[in-house]
Write a protein that holds these residues in place. Structure first.
Motif, PDB file in Angstrom:
ATOM      1  N   ILE A  71      10.147   5.363   4.242  1.00  8.38           N
ATOM      2  CA  ILE A  71      11.330   5.146   5.027  1.00  8.38           C
ATOM      3  C   ILE A  71      11.221   4.509   6.081  1.00  8.38           C
ATOM      4  O   ILE A  71      12.128   3.539   6.385  1.00  8.38           O
ATOM      5  N   SER A  72      10.176   4.898   7.061  1.00  4.64           N
ATOM      6  CA  SER A  72       9.741   3.955   8.056  1.00  4.64           C
ATOM      7  C   SER A  72       9.840   2.555   7.791  1.00  4.64           C
ATOM      8  O   SER A  72      10.549   1.461   8.573  1.00  4.64           O
ATOM      9  N   LYS A  93       1.981   7.378  -6.697  1.00  2.00           N
ATOM     10  CA  LYS A  93       1.058   8.265  -6.743  1.00  2.00           C
ATOM     11  C   LYS A  93       1.657   9.663  -6.043  1.00  2.00           C
ATOM     12  O   LYS A  93       0.911  10.618  -6.562  1.00  2.00           O
ATOM     13  N   GLY A  94       2.767   9.583  -5.503  1.00  2.00           N
ATOM     14  CA  GLY A  94       3.412  10.936  -5.263  1.00  2.00           C
ATOM     15  C   GLY A  94       3.027  11.624  -4.051  1.00  2.00           C
ATOM     16  O   GLY A  94       3.273  12.866  -3.641  1.00  2.00           O
ATOM     17  N   ALA A  95       2.540  10.790  -3.047  1.00  2.00           N
ATOM     18  CA  ALA A  95       1.844  11.197  -1.821  1.00  2.00           C
ATOM     19  C   ALA A  95       3.019  11.448  -0.753  1.00  2.00           C
ATOM     20  O   ALA A  95       3.802  10.528  -0.658  1.00  2.00           O
ATOM     21  N   GLU A  96       2.952  12.457   0.096  1.00  2.00           N
ATOM     22  CA  GLU A  96       4.059  12.652   0.600  1.00  2.00           C
ATOM     23  C   GLU A  96       3.931  11.595   1.963  1.00  2.00           C
ATOM     24  O   GLU A  96       5.143  11.333   2.761  1.00  2.00           O
ATOM     25  N   TRP A  97       2.841  11.256   2.425  1.00  2.00           N
ATOM     26  CA  TRP A  97       2.636  10.301   3.484  1.00  2.00           C
ATOM     27  C   TRP A  97       3.395   8.923   3.059  1.00  2.00           C
ATOM     28  O   TRP A  97       3.907   8.473   3.652  1.00  2.00           O
ATOM     29  N   ILE A 133       0.697  -1.312  -0.040  1.00  2.00           N
ATOM     30  CA  ILE A 133      -0.002   0.075  -0.039  1.00  2.00           C
ATOM     31  C   ILE A 133       0.894   1.200   0.025  1.00  2.00           C
ATOM     32  O   ILE A 133       0.674   2.327  -0.701  1.00  2.00           O
ATOM     33  N   THR A 134       1.941   1.235   0.741  1.00  2.00           N
ATOM     34  CA  THR A 134       2.809   2.346   0.843  1.00  2.00           C
ATOM     35  C   THR A 134       3.512   2.405  -0.475  1.00  2.00           C
ATOM     36  O   THR A 134       3.698   3.623  -1.096  1.00  2.00           O
ATOM     37  N   GLY A 135       3.884   1.570  -1.313  1.00  2.00           N
ATOM     38  CA  GLY A 135       4.611   1.381  -2.481  1.00  2.00           C
ATOM     39  C   GLY A 135       3.483   2.273  -3.515  1.00  2.00           C
ATOM     40  O   GLY A 135       4.147   3.184  -4.238  1.00  2.00           O
ATOM     41  N   VAL A 178      15.858   1.707  -1.060  1.00  2.00           N
ATOM     42  CA  VAL A 178      14.486   2.463  -0.899  1.00  2.00           C
ATOM     43  C   VAL A 178      14.831   3.650   0.140  1.00  2.00           C
ATOM     44  O   VAL A 178      14.499   4.647  -0.157  1.00  2.00           O
ATOM     45  N   ILE A 179      15.354   3.410   1.047  1.00  2.00           N
ATOM     46  CA  ILE A 179      15.668   4.567   2.222  1.00  2.00           C
ATOM     47  C   ILE A 179      16.320   5.545   1.794  1.00  2.00           C
ATOM     48  O   ILE A 179      16.014   6.754   1.874  1.00  2.00           O
TER      49      ILE A 179
END
Length: 145
Positions: free
Chosen positions: A98-99, A88-92, A81-83, A129-130
């Protein structure tokens, strides 16, 4: 009158390093999506059959393989989901990426006795990725792609 077809340079064009980092961010989003799906499959394999994975040597961190399966399954869904959020370019998505890549790095280290080569490969992906998400500061969320 001649026309100059060469593109004009403006102060808003990204540098080569910034462009490379933005491409790295796109690739990081794809890697997170793929890693999430792979973690889901890894989790299903751990939950369904405990004899899919073999244990190499004795290790300080001992968990039941079914527990590892659930950890990988849940983490895989969240990482995928984070990928999508990163793509989509979401800042979240960037902050969560990173987390979650940091968490995946730690969990793959703990998973080393069960799948050492895959764990090392996944750790390397997490490090990339980080780096990619942490260095992409030249673009705003809507200007990235």
């Amino acid at each position: 009158m001649s026309q100059n077809t060469a593109p004009r340079k403006t102060g808003t064009q990204p540098s080569t390093a910034g462009s490379w980092a933005a491409g790295g961010t796109l690739f990081a989003g794809v890697l997170m999506l793929v890693t999430g799906f792979m973690d889901v499959f890894q989790g299903i394999a751990g939950i369904a059959e405990d004899d899919v994975y073999t244990r190499i040597g004795d290790y300080v961190f001992k968990f039941n393989l079914t527990t590892w399966g659930w950890i990988h399954l849940i983490l895989g869904v969240i990482v995928a989901i984070t990928g999508v959020g990163i793509l989509k370019g979401a800042e979240w998505g960037r902050v969560a990426g990173i987390s979650l890549a940091s968490l995946n790095l730690l969990l793959q280290f703990l998973f080393l006795p069960y799948q050492p080569w895959w764990a090392l490969f996944s750790m390397a992906i997490s490090i990339f990725v980080i780096w990619a998400l942490a260095t992409d500061e030249a673009y705003g969320p809507n200007e990235r792609f």
